[in-house]
Write a protein that holds these residues in place. Structure first.
Motif, PDB file in Angstrom:
ATOM      1  N   THR A 145      -4.320  -3.056   6.391  1.00 13.72           N
ATOM      2  CA  THR A 145      -4.911  -2.859   5.123  1.00 13.72           C
ATOM      3  C   THR A 145      -4.365  -4.100   4.066  1.00 13.72           C
ATOM      4  O   THR A 145      -3.344  -4.724   4.484  1.00 13.72           O
ATOM      5  CB  THR A 145      -4.646  -1.580   4.538  1.00 13.72           C
ATOM      6  N   PRO A 162       1.171  15.198   4.411  1.00  9.67           N
ATOM      7  CA  PRO A 162      -0.291  14.704   4.590  1.00  9.67           C
ATOM      8  C   PRO A 162      -0.588  13.552   4.614  1.00  9.67           C
ATOM      9  O   PRO A 162       0.233  12.591   4.176  1.00  9.67           O
ATOM     10  CB  PRO A 162      -0.892  15.410   3.383  1.00  9.67           C
ATOM     11  N   LEU A 163      -1.877  13.085   4.970  1.00 12.68           N
ATOM     12  CA  LEU A 163      -2.262  11.768   5.367  1.00 12.68           C
ATOM     13  C   LEU A 163      -3.157  11.442   4.424  1.00 12.68           C
ATOM     14  O   LEU A 163      -3.845  12.262   3.658  1.00 12.68           O
ATOM     15  CB  LEU A 163      -2.969  11.703   6.801  1.00 12.68           C
ATOM     16  N   HIS A 221      -9.164   7.263   4.784  1.00 10.03           N
ATOM     17  CA  HIS A 221      -9.590   5.828   4.443  1.00 10.03           C
ATOM     18  C   HIS A 221     -11.142   5.703   4.707  1.00 10.03           C
ATOM     19  O   HIS A 221     -11.632   6.220   5.547  1.00 10.03           O
ATOM     20  CB  HIS A 221      -8.937   4.770   5.118  1.00 10.03           C
ATOM     21  N   LEU A 251      -2.429  21.594   2.860  1.00  6.60           N
ATOM     22  CA  LEU A 251      -2.948  21.609   1.365  1.00  6.60           C
ATOM     23  C   LEU A 251      -4.585  21.763   1.444  1.00  6.60           C
ATOM     24  O   LEU A 251      -5.212  21.507   2.228  1.00  6.60           O
ATOM     25  CB  LEU A 251      -2.599  20.377   0.700  1.00  6.60           C
ATOM     26  N   THR A 290      -6.060  20.096  -0.811  1.00  6.77           N
ATOM     27  CA  THR A 290      -6.458  18.852  -1.263  1.00  6.77           C
ATOM     28  C   THR A 290      -6.473  17.830  -0.342  1.00  6.77           C
ATOM     29  O   THR A 290      -5.910  18.075   0.683  1.00  6.77           O
ATOM     30  CB  THR A 290      -5.601  18.470  -2.632  1.00  6.77           C
ATOM     31  N   VAL A 291      -7.390  16.782  -0.543  1.00  2.84           N
ATOM     32  CA  VAL A 291      -7.265  15.383   0.165  1.00  2.84           C
ATOM     33  C   VAL A 291      -6.922  14.247  -0.254  1.00  2.84           C
ATOM     34  O   VAL A 291      -7.486  14.177  -1.600  1.00  2.84           O
ATOM     35  CB  VAL A 291      -8.498  15.601   1.124  1.00  2.84           C
ATOM     36  N   ALA A 292      -6.235  13.291   0.288  1.00  3.75           N
ATOM     37  CA  ALA A 292      -5.855  12.121  -0.484  1.00  3.75           C
ATOM     38  C   ALA A 292      -6.930  11.079   0.385  1.00  3.75           C
ATOM     39  O   ALA A 292      -7.069  11.020   1.541  1.00  3.75           O
ATOM     40  CB  ALA A 292      -4.647  11.517  -0.227  1.00  3.75           C
ATOM     41  N   ARG A 341      -8.849   6.932  -0.015  1.00  2.00           N
ATOM     42  CA  ARG A 341      -8.831   5.515  -0.533  1.00  2.00           C
ATOM     43  C   ARG A 341      -9.763   4.413   0.176  1.00  2.00           C
ATOM     44  O   ARG A 341     -10.054   4.969   1.244  1.00  2.00           O
ATOM     45  CB  ARG A 341      -7.382   5.211  -0.843  1.00  2.00           C
ATOM     46  N   GLU A 374       2.771  -0.051  -0.494  1.00  2.56           N
ATOM     47  CA  GLU A 374       1.738   1.007  -0.245  1.00  2.56           C
ATOM     48  C   GLU A 374       0.763   1.504  -1.765  1.00  2.56           C
ATOM     49  O   GLU A 374       1.223   0.998  -2.771  1.00  2.56           O
ATOM     50  CB  GLU A 374       2.248   2.667   0.305  1.00  2.56           C
ATOM     51  N   VAL A 395      -0.613   6.569  -5.635  1.00  5.76           N
ATOM     52  CA  VAL A 395      -1.228   7.961  -5.403  1.00  5.76           C
ATOM     53  C   VAL A 395      -1.320   8.840  -6.855  1.00  5.76           C
ATOM     54  O   VAL A 395      -0.173   8.673  -7.476  1.00  5.76           O
ATOM     55  CB  VAL A 395      -0.574   8.739  -4.399  1.00  5.76           C
ATOM     56  N   LEU A 449       1.639  10.420  -8.789  1.00  5.83           N
ATOM     57  CA  LEU A 449       2.544  10.991  -7.614  1.00  5.83           C
ATOM     58  C   LEU A 449       3.314   9.698  -6.974  1.00  5.83           C
ATOM     59  O   LEU A 449       4.424  10.108  -6.503  1.00  5.83           O
ATOM     60  CB  LEU A 449       1.794  11.753  -6.703  1.00  5.83           C
ATOM     61  N   PRO A 463       4.164  15.928  -0.746  1.00  4.76           N
ATOM     62  CA  PRO A 463       5.202  16.075   0.253  1.00  4.76           C
ATOM     63  C   PRO A 463       6.004  14.987   0.454  1.00  4.76           C
ATOM     64  O   PRO A 463       7.067  15.028   0.711  1.00  4.76           O
ATOM     65  CB  PRO A 463       4.476  16.792   1.399  1.00  4.76           C
TER      66      PRO A 463
HETATM   67  O1  TXA Z   1      -1.358   1.963   1.266  1.00  4.29           O
HETATM   68  C1  TXA Z   1      -1.145   2.958   1.649  1.00  4.29           C
HETATM   69  O2  TXA Z   1      -1.287   4.146   1.025  1.00  4.29           O
HETATM   70  C2  TXA Z   1      -0.865   3.016   3.348  1.00  4.29           C
HETATM   71  C3  TXA Z   1      -2.162   2.496   3.765  1.00  4.29           C
HETATM   72  C4  TXA Z   1      -1.971   2.531   5.255  1.00  4.29           C
HETATM   73  O3  TXA Z   1      -3.324   3.020   3.326  1.00  4.29           O
HETATM   74  N1  TXA Z   1      -0.714   4.515   3.714  1.00  4.29           N
HETATM   75  C5  TXA Z   1       0.295   5.225   3.484  1.00  4.29           C
HETATM   76  O4  TXA Z   1       0.343   6.524   3.927  1.00  4.29           O
HETATM   77  O5  TXA Z   1       1.143   4.880   2.632  1.00  4.29           O
HETATM   78  P1  TXA Z   1       1.636   7.547   3.988  1.00  4.29           P
HETATM   79  O6  TXA Z   1       1.302   8.450   4.905  1.00  4.29           O
HETATM   80  O7  TXA Z   1       2.559   6.519   4.519  1.00  4.29           O
HETATM   81  O8  TXA Z   1       1.861   7.974   2.448  1.00  4.29           O
HETATM   82  C6  TXA Z   1       0.948   8.688   2.073  1.00  4.29           C
HETATM   83  C7  TXA Z   1       1.483   9.682   0.922  1.00  4.29           C
HETATM   84  C8  TXA Z   1       2.677  10.658   1.176  1.00  4.29           C
HETATM   85  O9  TXA Z   1       3.700  10.453  -0.054  1.00  4.29           O
HETATM   86  C9  TXA Z   1       1.956  11.911   1.101  1.00  4.29           C
HETATM   87  O10 TXA Z   1       2.824  12.790   0.653  1.00  4.29           O
HETATM   88  C10 TXA Z   1       1.127  11.548  -0.086  1.00  4.29           C
HETATM   89  O11 TXA Z   1       0.368  10.085   0.101  1.00  4.29           O
HETATM   90  N2  TXA Z   1      -0.230  12.618  -0.100  1.00  4.29           N
HETATM   91  C11 TXA Z   1      -1.274  12.593   0.887  1.00  4.29           C
HETATM   92  N3  TXA Z   1      -2.010  13.554   0.977  1.00  4.29           N
HETATM   93  C12 TXA Z   1      -1.467  14.274  -0.062  1.00  4.29           C
HETATM   94  C13 TXA Z   1      -2.154  15.433  -1.003  1.00  4.29           C
HETATM   95  N4  TXA Z   1      -3.258  15.987  -0.569  1.00  4.29           N
HETATM   96  N5  TXA Z   1      -1.543  15.935  -2.181  1.00  4.29           N
HETATM   97  C14 TXA Z   1      -0.442  14.947  -2.362  1.00  4.29           C
HETATM   98  N6  TXA Z   1      -0.015  13.975  -1.957  1.00  4.29           N
HETATM   99  C15 TXA Z   1      -0.738  13.715  -0.805  1.00  4.29           C
END
Ligand code: TXA
Ligand code: MG
Length: 334
Positions: free
Chosen positions: A24, A54-55, A58, A106, A108-110, A112, A171, A174, A185, A218
């Protein structure tokens, strides 16, 4: 390792419920069908990731939000229109279609939309929302090249799409859009200052805190981005002399020391390994380099990495956030 010309194979693997490494604009992600519990479980297994973290899902088209998101505020819409595709993730109320494994339990969903040609092509070939954390082993520095993904996950995943080095190197930002005002966040490529030009936003205290017990995100509570070496960030008025002092102290006790320094000051530290972040006035370059440098620290067998700190404004907020996490928040004020 798949060349971009074999993107179709990667898309087919995703459609079949496998997980795939892909580039990405921020870092490499480890993707799987966000709506398929078993596929998403493979991501957690391959990374060794805690189940409650959580993930990010995309997407390549706004239409996909209908399946993922129950509703969103006008502020969220402004952020989408302004910054997507781009390194900004929005936390929104989820629909029942999104399995809880994807959101770490959760409601909620993240989401992007990445600003990367291959990523968008891959997403549109699958026509699926793709959940993807950074494609590193949990706790390791995020991968900014396909080689980094290979080093961490070879034998654990069926394929990696090699799109060369990623652009940003840190990254995405958020932002929680389920609260008013929206809440930052995790700092990232899109800065707080840029967002504030469009909507009001507060920075969650967890972004700066050392120990976070019940974080809104988290991911805040886990140690991150850590090489084997002990990392120490030095900030304040006398960074150079403090680092020289620390070099003397650690070298005399037999430690192998390196300094993560800007180009203009690296000659202040003779006789130690220099991990160069580039020119001090080019933070974009530093951002793109830090994860690779943390990995290099391990390849050099360093015991101690001393980091020249800098101001936490604009992109500096994201880069310092990652460096402080890599240091387990060991920050020395000089
Ligand atoms: O740039 C990026 O965001 C990269 C690329 C691959 O897209 N992805 C990434 O994902 O950094 P990851 O899993 O390493 O980090 C995701 C972050 C974590 O800190 C997680 O806790 C937060 O996003 N997150 C995900 N879903 C959430 C939710 N529903 N509420 C609060 N925080 C959330
Ligand atoms: Mg990560």
């Amino acid at each position: 390792m798949l060349k971009p010309s074999r993107l179709r194979e990667a898309a087919n693997l995703l459609i079949q419920g496998e997980c795939v490494g892909f580039p990405t604009e921020t870092v490499y992600g480890l993707g799987a069908n966000a709506l398929d519990t078993q596929a998403v479980e493979k991501i957690f297994a391959a990374k060794g990731r805690p189940q409650d973290n959580p993930l990010i899902v995309h997407i390549h088209h706004l239409k996909q939000l209908d399946h993922l998101v129950a509703s969103y505020s006008p502020e969220a819409r402004i952020l989408m229109d302004t910054f997507w595709p781009g390194p900004l993730t929005l936390v929104l109320p989820k629909t029942d279609q999104v399995p809880t494994v994807t959101t770490g339990g959760l409601d909620t969903v993240a989401v992007r939309m990445p600003d990367h040609k291959l990523a968008l092509e891959l997403l549109s070939l699958t026509n699926l929302p793709v959940a993807a954390p950074s494609a590193n082993l949990s706790g390791k520095p995020s991968p900014t090249t396909a080689q980094h993904v290979w080093e961490d996950l070879q034998g654990r995943i069926p394929a990696i799409v090699d799109g060369g080095p990623t652009g940003w190197g840190v990254e995405s930002t958020v932002v929680d859009c389920t609260v008013t005002p929206c809440r930052l966040l995790r700092p990232g490529g899109i800065t707080r200052e840029e967002i504030e030009k469009h909507i009001p936003i507060v920075v969650d205290p967890g972004v700066f805190q050392t120990e976070v017990e019940n974080p809104r995100s988290p991911g805040m509570k886990y140690r991150h981005y850590s090489p084997e070496a002990k990392v120490i960030v030095v900030v304040g008025e006398r960074i150079h002399s403090k680092i020289q002092e620390l070099i003397a102290q650690y070298t005399s006790s037999g430690s192998k020391v390196g300094v993560m320094a800007f180009q203009d000051s690296d000659f202040d530290y003779p006789d130690v390994s220099i991990l160069s972040m580039g020119p001090r006035n080019k933070l974009r370059e530093a951002a793109s380099k830090i994860y690779g440098l943390l990995r290099q620290a391990d390849q050099l067998g360093l015991d101690i990495v001393l980091v020249e700190g800098f101001l936490e404004t604009d992109l500096g907020m994201a880069v310092m956030n990652r460096l402080k996490k890599a240091a387990g928040y060991y920050v020395i004020n000089s």
